[in-house]
Design an enzyme around this catalytic site. Structure first.
Site, short mmCIF file in Angstrom:
data_model
loop_
_atom_site.label_atom_id
_atom_site.label_comp_id
_atom_site.label_asym_id
_atom_site.label_seq_id
_atom_site.Cartn_x
_atom_site.Cartn_y
_atom_site.Cartn_z
N GLU A 40 -14.95 21.14 -20.01
CA GLU A 40 -16.21 21.75 -19.56
C GLU A 40 -16.28 21.74 -18.04
O GLU A 40 -16.74 22.71 -17.41
CB GLU A 40 -17.40 20.99 -20.16
CG GLU A 40 -17.54 21.19 -21.66
CD GLU A 40 -18.57 20.25 -22.27
OE1 GLU A 40 -19.34 20.70 -23.14
OE2 GLU A 40 -18.62 19.07 -21.86
N LEU A 91 -10.81 -7.14 12.80
CA LEU A 91 -11.38 -8.41 12.36
C LEU A 91 -10.39 -9.53 12.63
O LEU A 91 -9.17 -9.36 12.50
CB LEU A 91 -11.68 -8.37 10.85
CG LEU A 91 -12.84 -7.48 10.41
CD1 LEU A 91 -12.99 -7.55 8.90
CD2 LEU A 91 -14.13 -7.90 11.08
N GLU A 98 -17.14 -9.73 0.64
CA GLU A 98 -16.63 -8.48 0.07
C GLU A 98 -15.12 -8.57 -0.05
O GLU A 98 -14.46 -9.16 0.81
CB GLU A 98 -16.98 -7.28 0.96
CG GLU A 98 -18.43 -7.19 1.35
CD GLU A 98 -18.66 -6.20 2.48
OE1 GLU A 98 -17.73 -5.42 2.79
OE2 GLU A 98 -19.75 -6.22 3.07
N LYS A 120 -11.41 -7.44 0.45
CA LYS A 120 -10.74 -6.68 1.51
C LYS A 120 -9.67 -5.80 0.84
O LYS A 120 -8.60 -6.27 0.50
CB LYS A 120 -10.10 -7.63 2.52
CG LYS A 120 -9.52 -6.95 3.75
CD LYS A 120 -9.02 -8.00 4.75
CE LYS A 120 -8.49 -7.34 6.01
NZ LYS A 120 -7.28 -6.57 5.74
N ASP A 176 -6.73 -3.18 0.44
CA ASP A 176 -5.55 -2.96 1.27
C ASP A 176 -5.23 -1.47 1.29
O ASP A 176 -4.42 -0.97 0.51
CB ASP A 176 -4.37 -3.76 0.70
CG ASP A 176 -3.25 -3.92 1.72
OD1 ASP A 176 -3.51 -3.65 2.90
OD2 ASP A 176 -2.15 -4.31 1.33
N TYR A 184 -17.81 0.25 3.02
CA TYR A 184 -18.25 -1.12 3.23
C TYR A 184 -19.16 -1.35 4.44
O TYR A 184 -19.54 -2.48 4.71
CB TYR A 184 -17.03 -2.04 3.34
CG TYR A 184 -16.00 -1.65 4.37
CD1 TYR A 184 -16.28 -1.67 5.73
CD2 TYR A 184 -14.72 -1.26 3.97
CE1 TYR A 184 -15.33 -1.31 6.67
CE2 TYR A 184 -13.76 -0.91 4.90
CZ TYR A 184 -14.07 -0.93 6.25
OH TYR A 184 -13.13 -0.58 7.19
N LYS A 195 -19.37 -11.29 6.23
CA LYS A 195 -20.23 -10.69 7.24
C LYS A 195 -21.61 -11.34 7.19
O LYS A 195 -22.15 -11.58 6.10
CB LYS A 195 -20.41 -9.18 6.98
CG LYS A 195 -19.14 -8.37 7.02
CD LYS A 195 -19.39 -6.94 6.56
CE LYS A 195 -18.09 -6.15 6.46
NZ LYS A 195 -18.30 -4.84 5.80
N LYS A 213 -7.52 -14.08 4.59
CA LYS A 213 -6.36 -13.46 3.95
C LYS A 213 -5.83 -14.36 2.83
O LYS A 213 -5.59 -15.55 3.04
CB LYS A 213 -5.25 -13.21 4.97
CG LYS A 213 -5.66 -12.28 6.12
CD LYS A 213 -5.96 -10.87 5.65
CE LYS A 213 -4.74 -10.10 5.28
NZ LYS A 213 -3.94 -9.66 6.41
N CYS A 221 34.36 -6.91 -7.26
CA CYS A 221 33.43 -5.80 -7.05
C CYS A 221 32.88 -5.34 -8.40
O CYS A 221 33.65 -5.10 -9.34
CB CYS A 221 34.14 -4.64 -6.36
SG CYS A 221 33.10 -3.15 -6.19
N CYS A 231 34.46 -1.37 -8.78
CA CYS A 231 35.88 -1.05 -8.90
C CYS A 231 36.74 -2.26 -9.30
O CYS A 231 37.95 -2.10 -9.54
CB CYS A 231 36.41 -0.46 -7.60
SG CYS A 231 36.42 -1.63 -6.21
N CYS A 290 33.44 -5.78 -0.69
CA CYS A 290 34.54 -5.17 -1.44
C CYS A 290 35.43 -4.47 -0.41
O CYS A 290 34.97 -3.55 0.26
CB CYS A 290 34.01 -4.18 -2.46
SG CYS A 290 35.32 -3.16 -3.19
N CYS A 326 36.57 2.68 -3.83
CA CYS A 326 35.42 2.19 -4.59
C CYS A 326 34.38 3.31 -4.69
O CYS A 326 33.79 3.71 -3.68
CB CYS A 326 34.81 0.97 -3.90
SG CYS A 326 33.39 0.28 -4.75
#
Length: 687
Positions: A56, A104, A133, A135, A137, A245, A308, A332, A426, A429, A444, A450
């Site tokens: 719709e 900040l 609040e 934070k 990223d 924010y 804050k 953090k 390796c 090979c 190697c 290889c």
């Protein structure tokens, strides 16, 4: 649609800007559709409570687009139809922030939060409340509304000015183009974060992997990169989201930051529901503790909590330093960890032959994604962790794609599985691996036989910073398996009929690849040197060598002593270049490339631009620039005899400082008395 919603539409004032006078039936219908679609966007993307089906909604949108196409005189940049974006390519204009966007101050412990709380308490000497609040990223944005209508969206930039990304932001469904309600100020600026949800991020990286494009490291980089794209249609397809924010403006609803955010929610803006107004230090700590664990279940990336002071009057009384507000601080979170089981260790060989171990893990949720692998770097890392099959290991993810193992859960030694031993051969090979005495990596030595190394060198050769040929790893592997290429020089011998007849190929694909290969013949000498894939020769070293030895003949004839006499060329690099260009197979490879028309000498323009104006001077580049890119400035420094350094020290002569310069470099430069110069000053030095 119910009557209550219809009444709400009638109350909403969304009069289009700059439309002709009069209320024709078409204009009335267009405005009605716009009002309804704005409301449905709000219901779906902000409230998560849709009241109509997607079908719709799409039908209403199609009708609106048709009417707007038939009646361009009723155009409106804030129409819901504008969210799909247009294909107009443009440069972003720089716009000064009316209110500077300060950073900040970051903290990492509850002790630092307690110190901040106490400082606020002493400075105010009265009761106060603190708003906590999450934070998010992502990438910061400032939205400006005038008379309810979105007129501008500006990135943070350097805090004083940012990029105008309004056209791209209009495509984000959770950002209203027109605000709701009768109490919206005539001018309001709303700050927030543009984010990419984990689910969208994983789907985007899966799509990029299938299309053989580089993966984004984390949702923050993906959101930031998307917002700077020149095509709003691609931005629209990336499904960015937002959380607001902070409100700014001459007339705000009230003195409480918390209450203002709730009012903004009523206007149609997306405000996080995970906000708490705290009346004590204990409530703050309880919020931090809860979200340190609970954030793992969120659909978006978070890296901390912002605190804050709630009262705007008290915020003004506390003021700001030159860098940070005194009324707010960011806590953090520590990098996320998870405990899971080590199933096995597998090994990968790269283009230089270096073999890298990768831990295969019991799938575990970490930072919103399912982690199945972790990097182990080298044998020393395995030995340091004392890894055994079946160990319960701690995995940490600091925002990157592949996390790392940081520790092993201690158990009774008799209950541990077989000790993990580094591979001896390796994985591709089967050649026995070797390890140089002064290096941590195993190699190697079968460089010419290889398959993984061969394909890896071709992949390096075609990258954007090397030859910039539009072909990805899967196509390279396909052409290798078909026997059409055995080294990068074979690319220049591909024929149209070889490609057009391949499975899933056609004339267009064949022509596109061949045209890209043809164009690569004009890539300058220093990038060709980088493309050769000589061990230890990165972009900067390749430029240095090209300037010191302006053609491949002189470079090939140089002795180790002559190579090390060049600034920034140490013994290990010199020996690697010397050995590479004296190996018969490499000389033959270079000669084939030369015969195909690749540039193995500096251009006349580059030679004419060489000088010793910066001879003996060491530069550190920091920040963002307007005239040239950082890479271009590095090249200019080398071209004029100077040196580039990544860190500030007593040997640094100048810091070429752009916008948003790193605070650590700035502080160290100030202590050492190193001169900072801007773009204009530098360009005058070399003009």
């Amino acid at each position: 649609m119910n009557d209550g919603m219809m009444n709400l539409f009638k109350q909403e004032d969304t009069q289009p800007a700059n439309t002709p006078e009069g209320n024709s039936p078409e204009k009335t219908e267009i405005e009605s559709l716009r009002r309804q679609l704005h409301e449905h966007n709000y219901n779906y993307y902000v409230l998560s409570q849709p009241v109509i089906t997607d079908g719709e909604f799409d039908a209403m949108m199609r009708k609106l687009v048709e009417l707007e196409k038939e009646h361009p005189e009723y155009a409106d940049p804030n129409s819901p139809s504008m969210r799909v974006g247009s294909d107009i390519n443009k440069d972003f204009a720089q716009v000064k922030h009316r209110y500077p966007m300060l950073s900040l101050q970051n903290t990492y412990s509850e002790g630092e939060i307690a110190d901040f709380y106490n400082r606020v308490q002493r400075a105010l000497n009265e009761e106060f409340e603190m708003v906590c609040e999450l934070k998010y990223d992502g990438t910061s944005i400032s939205l400006i509304y005038e008379h309810k209508r979105l007129v501008q969206a500006i990135t943070r930039g350097d805090g004083k000015q940012g990029d105008d990304v309004t056209a791209n932001v209009r495509t984000i469904r959770s950002i209203p183009l027109v605000l709701k309600g009768d109490d919206v100020p005539d001018y309001i600026e709303i700050r927030g974060e543009i984010i990419m949800p984990w689910q969208v991020f994983e789907a985007l990286n899966k799509e990029r992997e299938e299309q053989e494009e580089p993966l984004f490291a984390n949702p923050r980089n993906a959101a930031s990169g998307t917002l700077k794209l020149q095509d709003p249609r691609i931005v629209a397809s990336r499904k960015l989201d937002s959380y607001m924010y902070f409100l700014l403006g001459p007339e705000l609803p009230g003195d409480s930051h918390y209450d203002n955010l709730q009012r903004a929610r009523q206007w149609g803006l997306r405000i996080s529901s995970h906000i708490k107004r705290c009346r004590s230090r204990e409530e703050v700590f309880a919020f931090l503790k809860y979200w340190d664990t609970e954030r793992k279940h969120l659909p978006v990336a978070t890296d901390g909590v912002v605190l804050k002071v709630d009262s705007l009057r008290q915020q003004r009384n506390l003021g700001s330093t030159s860098k940070f507000p005194r009324w707010s601080i960011a806590y953090k979170f520590n990098a996320e960890k998870a405990l899971t089981t080590l199933l096995s260790v597998s090994y990968q060989v790269g283009r230089t032959g270096a073999v890298t171990p990768v831990a295969n893990l019991e799938p575990v949720q970490l930072s919103g994604t399912t982690v199945k692998r972790a990097s182990l770097y080298n044998e020393d890392a395995i030995l340091a962790l004392d890894l055994h099959a079946g160990d319960r290991v701690y995995v940490e993810k600091g925002g990157e794609i592949i996390p790392k193992i940081t520790g092993v859960e201690q158990v009774d030694g008799s209950r541990r599985g077989e000790k993990i031993a580094f591979a001896t051969h390796c994985p591709d090979c089967g050649t026995p691996l070797v390890r140089n005495e002064d290096e941590a990596a195993y190699y190697c030595p079968n460089t010419e036989g290889c398959p993984t190394q061969i394909k890896g060198r071709i992949e390096h050769f075609v990258t954007r910073k090397a030859m910039n040929i539009t072909i990805g790893p899967e196509t390279i592997a396909f052409l290798y398996d078909k026997g059409l290429i055995r080294d990068a020089a074979d690319l220049y011998e591909l024929r149209f009929e070889d490609l057009a007849s391949l499975e899933r190929w056609g004339e267009t694909s064949a022509n596109n690849l061949l045209e890209s290969i043809r164009t690569s013949r004009s890539v300058p000498y220093e990038r060709v040197l980088f493309a050769l894939g000589i061990r230890y020769v990165g972009e900067t070293v390749a430029r240095t060598l090209a300037l010191a030895f302006p053609d491949i003949e002189r470079l090939a004839q140089a002795t180790v002593e002559q190579l090390t006499a060049v600034d920034e060329i140490g013994g290990r690099i010199a020996q690697s270049v010397y050995d590479y260009l004296r190996a018969p197979e490499h000389r033959a490879f270079v000669e084939r490339l030369h015969a195909h028309g690749l540039q193995f000498a500096l251009s006349a323009e580059a030679l004419a631009g060489k000088s010793d104006k910066l001879q003996g001077k060491t530069f550190v580049i920091s920040g963002t620039f307007a005239v040239h890119s950082r890479d271009e400035y590095k090249a200019l420094i080398l071209q004029h005899g100077g040196k580039n350094s990544g860190s500030v020290s007593k040997k640094t002569d100048y810091i070429l400082a752009g916008a948003n310069m790193g605070p650590a470099k700035l502080e160290k430069a100030s202590k050492l008395g190193i001169q900072l110069i801007d773009e204009e000053t530098f360009l005058k030095m070399v003009e």
